[in-house]
Scaffold this active site. Sequence first.
Site, PDB file in Angstrom:
ATOM      1  N   ASN A 147      32.816  24.876  46.641  1.00 57.77           N
ATOM      2  CA  ASN A 147      33.982  24.981  47.513  1.00 57.77           C
ATOM      3  C   ASN A 147      33.791  25.986  48.638  1.00 57.77           C
ATOM      4  O   ASN A 147      34.757  26.458  49.234  1.00 57.77           O
ATOM      5  CB  ASN A 147      35.241  25.303  46.704  1.00 57.77           C
ATOM      6  CG  ASN A 147      35.102  26.541  45.830  1.00 57.77           C
ATOM      7  OD1 ASN A 147      34.067  27.193  45.836  1.00 57.77           O
ATOM      8  ND2 ASN A 147      36.137  26.849  45.081  1.00 57.77           N
ATOM      9  N   ARG A 285      38.038  38.690  47.767  1.00 64.44           N
ATOM     10  CA  ARG A 285      38.753  39.236  46.616  1.00 64.44           C
ATOM     11  C   ARG A 285      39.670  40.348  47.089  1.00 64.44           C
ATOM     12  O   ARG A 285      39.309  41.142  47.960  1.00 64.44           O
ATOM     13  CB  ARG A 285      37.778  39.757  45.553  1.00 64.44           C
ATOM     14  CG  ARG A 285      37.019  38.653  44.819  1.00 64.44           C
ATOM     15  CD  ARG A 285      37.944  37.767  43.998  1.00 64.44           C
ATOM     16  NE  ARG A 285      37.245  36.711  43.276  1.00 64.44           N
ATOM     17  CZ  ARG A 285      37.080  35.472  43.709  1.00 64.44           C
ATOM     18  NH1 ARG A 285      37.551  35.122  44.908  1.00 64.44           N
ATOM     19  NH2 ARG A 285      36.457  34.581  42.969  1.00 64.44           N
ATOM     20  N   GLN A 314      46.262  38.038  39.745  1.00 58.08           N
ATOM     21  CA  GLN A 314      46.607  36.662  40.088  1.00 58.08           C
ATOM     22  C   GLN A 314      47.102  35.948  38.838  1.00 58.08           C
ATOM     23  O   GLN A 314      46.385  35.962  37.836  1.00 58.08           O
ATOM     24  CB  GLN A 314      45.407  35.917  40.695  1.00 58.08           C
ATOM     25  CG  GLN A 314      45.019  36.469  42.037  1.00 58.08           C
ATOM     26  CD  GLN A 314      43.990  35.637  42.788  1.00 58.08           C
ATOM     27  OE1 GLN A 314      43.903  35.708  43.981  1.00 58.08           O
ATOM     28  NE2 GLN A 314      43.189  34.840  42.084  1.00 58.08           N
ATOM     29  N   HIS A 333      46.269  31.508  46.036  1.00 60.86           N
ATOM     30  CA  HIS A 333      44.811  31.341  46.071  1.00 60.86           C
ATOM     31  C   HIS A 333      44.472  29.845  46.048  1.00 60.86           C
ATOM     32  O   HIS A 333      44.227  29.254  44.998  1.00 60.86           O
ATOM     33  CB  HIS A 333      44.176  32.051  44.882  1.00 60.86           C
ATOM     34  CG  HIS A 333      42.710  32.262  45.026  1.00 60.86           C
ATOM     35  ND1 HIS A 333      41.984  33.080  44.206  1.00 60.86           N
ATOM     36  CD2 HIS A 333      41.810  31.765  45.917  1.00 60.86           C
ATOM     37  CE1 HIS A 333      40.708  33.073  44.557  1.00 60.86           C
ATOM     38  NE2 HIS A 333      40.579  32.270  45.598  1.00 60.86           N
TER      39      HIS A 333
END
Length: 388
Positions: A147, A285, A314, A333
């Site tokens: 990705n 991050r 998260q 995210h």
Amino acid sequence: MAKVLCVLYDDPKGGHPTSYARDTVPRIDRYPGGQLAPTPHGTDFTPGHLLGSVSGELGLRAFLESRGHTLVVTSDKDGAGCAFDRELVDADVVISQPFWPAYLTAERIAAAKNLKLAITAGIGSDHVDLDAAITHGVTVAEVTYSNSISVAEHIVMMTLALVRDYLPAHRTALDGGWDIADCVARSYDLEGMHVGTVAAGRIGLAVLRRLAPFDVTLHYTDRHRLPAETEKELGLVFHPTTADMVPHCDVVTINAPLHPETEGLFNDELLALMRRGAYLINTARARIVDRQAVVRALETGQLAGYAGDVWYPQPAPADHPWRTMPHHGMTPHISGSTLSAQTRYAAGTREILESWLDGTPIRDEYLIAGHGGLAGAGAHSYAIGTKA
């Protein structure tokens, strides 16, 4: 037989989709640079379907159960008595995603006596305590590159959204307004600006290539300098450190992994070195930046905008200060979890499992930790001391 524990995000509020906006997604066989896309022996899913949520199961159930293995899928990963902790005790394999990370801390790894393999369905394995994994002989692998371009496209989108101040203008349209002056009072052209990336690996370099046609000056810093021909092709300006680079840039995008050398890098001192009114994009991050320092820089105008899709923890709590700070373009995210990307990282997860279950070597580019230390892609990207 193996027990595979898979932690995925919740299904859509309206339930798992029964139809999709598009019928197909493009097939990607190779990534830039020549690396092969995932090549499992088989798949049991439809490309372009929602695979990363609980009901999607990464398309793994039929494959694993046909071999006699057990698959447990949950989204309950945090808090005392969560399903993740209950199931982890006798799990052989844990699969998690960066978007809904199951934090494999040293304590959890020590309690998981059977754990042998931790897979990241996607890229970025900092939710695993790599020191503890190495100590306990747990192999860590991720679906490298699956990705990366998805994230690079998201960065370009966020860069333009911030510089052009797109989001408030869109809100004006939604609210029925036509306040041209208000919409353009913070809107600029990207053309002619200086753009820099912290790290020029797969994502960082892809961002540079995609921004080059905008007639910007491109900068980068990285532990590994790019080949001279790449620098010449894109007109790149190299800087030995982040502190050396940021004073020259109008836009800075962070594309480095989280490890001891990058944690807390963008603090008050570093942000003060940036040009007043610069934009900062962070899809890497959240802990690479100081949370409150970003808020302060936006409030004082040192930063004109901040965008990204990474938070800590998260999922982010409802009262996280980044939800209400000025001039931000934050999203959950999502940058690396498009339906296109899910097709690739689900296939890559299947490929890693096939290799492990069959006793054949996992692709070197997928390895983060193994054989008693950092390995494969992990040896290039991470440093010892990465904590979940």
